[in-house]
Scaffold this motif. Structure first.
Motif, PDB file in Angstrom:
ATOM      1  N   ALA A  78      44.273  12.427  -8.383  1.00 53.73           N
ATOM      2  CA  ALA A  78      45.017  13.064  -7.293  1.00 53.73           C
ATOM      3  C   ALA A  78      46.507  12.769  -7.432  1.00 53.73           C
ATOM      4  O   ALA A  78      47.354  13.663  -7.231  1.00 53.73           O
ATOM      5  N   GLU A  79      46.856  11.532  -7.786  1.00 57.04           N
ATOM      6  CA  GLU A  79      48.261  11.183  -7.965  1.00 57.04           C
ATOM      7  C   GLU A  79      48.876  11.931  -9.141  1.00 57.04           C
ATOM      8  O   GLU A  79      50.047  12.309  -9.103  1.00 57.04           O
ATOM      9  N   ALA A  80      48.082  12.144 -10.193  1.00 59.58           N
ATOM     10  CA  ALA A  80      48.583  12.828 -11.392  1.00 59.58           C
ATOM     11  C   ALA A  80      48.537  14.344 -11.261  1.00 59.58           C
ATOM     12  O   ALA A  80      49.102  15.060 -12.100  1.00 59.58           O
ATOM     13  N   GLY A  81      47.827  14.850 -10.260  1.00 56.39           N
ATOM     14  CA  GLY A  81      47.735  16.289 -10.073  1.00 56.39           C
ATOM     15  C   GLY A  81      46.845  16.976 -11.088  1.00 56.39           C
ATOM     16  O   GLY A  81      47.107  18.125 -11.462  1.00 56.39           O
ATOM     17  N   VAL A  82      45.790  16.289 -11.534  1.00 56.74           N
ATOM     18  CA  VAL A  82      44.853  16.894 -12.478  1.00 56.74           C
ATOM     19  C   VAL A  82      43.469  16.938 -11.842  1.00 56.74           C
ATOM     20  O   VAL A  82      43.187  16.224 -10.883  1.00 56.74           O
ATOM     21  N   ASP A  83      42.609  17.769 -12.411  1.00 57.36           N
ATOM     22  CA  ASP A  83      41.271  17.978 -11.851  1.00 57.36           C
ATOM     23  C   ASP A  83      40.231  17.628 -12.905  1.00 57.36           C
ATOM     24  O   ASP A  83      40.149  18.276 -13.947  1.00 57.36           O
ATOM     25  N   VAL A  84      39.445  16.585 -12.628  1.00 51.97           N
ATOM     26  CA  VAL A  84      38.341  16.180 -13.490  1.00 51.97           C
ATOM     27  C   VAL A  84      37.095  16.080 -12.624  1.00 51.97           C
ATOM     28  O   VAL A  84      37.150  15.596 -11.497  1.00 51.97           O
TER      29      VAL A  84
END
Length: 252
Positions: A78-84
Motif C-alpha cells: 500500500a505504501e509503495a502503490g503496487v498491487d500483489v
C-alpha cells in the motif's frame, strides 16, 4: 531447528532490504520481470521480490505459510502503490491453477522447502517455456568483518545453529532442476549501508535469532550485538557487503 518468522515479522519487514536495481536488470535480460508476465513468488515473506516485480508491471501472486509476514507485505504494498495478491499456503501445494504462470520465483527461501515436492509444484504451475528463478541476497562473511562477528554471536546464543557460514552462492540448486533447460546463473557483490539500529534489526530477524529463540534470549542477543557494534564496529552507518545470486531455468 523449529523456525517461525511470525514473531519477527515487524523486524523482517523493516530491516531486510530489497534487491538492487542491477538484479532486476539482469533478470530482464534473461526474460524475467517483463511487463504483463504472470508470476508466482513462493515463500514471498514480506513481499520484497513480489513488490519489485509488480512495480515492473508483472501480475504477481505471493505465497507464504506465515500470515504475519503477508500482513506486513500488504502494508508495504500500500505504501509503495503496487498491487500483489497473497495467499497463505506452502510452496509445495499452493492451490493455484496449473499451467497458467510465466514465472515462478523463490527468493531467500528455497532451503526451507521440500525440494522434490516444490519442484513438482513449480512444473505444475508453469506454462511451457515458463521460467523458474531461485535467488538470494546474503550478507557476505569476510575475515574480521561485522557479518562474521555477528554470526559468531548468534552461535554463542544459539549453539548448533545450522545456517551459519553461507558463501552467498548456491550452485547446489541445479541438482533440484533436473529436466529444466537453459540453466543460467549470475552473481555480483554490493555494499549495503546499515545503521547500528538497522543491523541489529536485521540480525534479530535472522532464522537463528528471532525466528527460533524465545523473546528473552532474542533480547539478550540484541544487547550483546549492540555492545559488539559499539566496541568493534563504531562506524555508523557502516557498509555491509552482500552477495546477490540467481539461477534461472526454463520449463520445457
Amino acid at each position: 531447528m523449529t523456525v517461525d518468522f511470525g514473531p519477527t515479522a515487524a523486524d523482517y519487514a523493516r530491516y531486510r532490504a530489497g534487491f538492487p536495481p542491477e538484479f532486476l536488470a539482469r533478470l530482464t535480460a534473461l526474460g524475467v520481470g517483463l511487463r504483463g508476465q504472470r508470476v508466482v513468488d513462493l515463500g514471498t515473506g514480506t513481499g520484497v521480490l513480489a513488490r519489485e516485480l509488480a512495480a515492473a508491471g508483472c501480475v504477481v501472486t505471493g505465497v507464504d505459510v506465515a500470515p504475519e509476514l503477508l500482513d506486513q507485505a500488504r502494508e508495504q504494498d500500500a505504501e509503495a502503490g503496487v498491487d500483489v495478491t497473497y495467499r497463505v499456503a506452502p510452496a509445495e501445494s499452493t492451490g493455484l491453477p496449473a499451467g497458467q504462470w510465466d514465472v515462478v520465483t523463490a527468493a531467500h527461501c528455497w532451503h526451507w522447502f521440500d525440494a522434490p515436492h516444490a519442484v513438482a509444484e513449480v512444473r505444475r504451475l508453469l506454462a511451457p517455456g515458463g521460467r523458474i528463478v531461485l535467488c538470494s541476497r546474503d550478507y557476505l562473511i569476510l575475515p574480521g568483518n561485522v557479518c562474521e562477528a555477528s554470526e559468531e554471536l548468534i552461535l554463542a546464543h544459539h549453539p548448533g545453529w545450522p545456517m551459519a557460514g553461507s558463501p552467498g552462492t548456491h550452485e547446489e540448486w541445479a541438482d533440484d532442476l533436473t529436466g529444466f533447460t537453459g540453466l543460467a546463473t549470475f552473481t555480483f557483490d554490493v555494499d549495503v549501508p546499515y545503521t547500528h539500529e538497522a543491523w541489529r534489526g536485521r540480525m534479530r530477524s535472522s532464522n537463528g535469532v528471532g525466528a527460533s529463540l524465545p523473546a528473552d534470549r532474542v533480547a539478550a542477543f540484541d544487547e550483546d550485538l549492540a555492545r559488539l557494534l559499539r566496541d568493534r564496529f563504531p562506524e555508523d552507518p557502516m557498509p555491509v557487503p552482500h552477495r546477490v545470486f540467481a539461477m534461472v531455468a526454463v520449463r520445457p
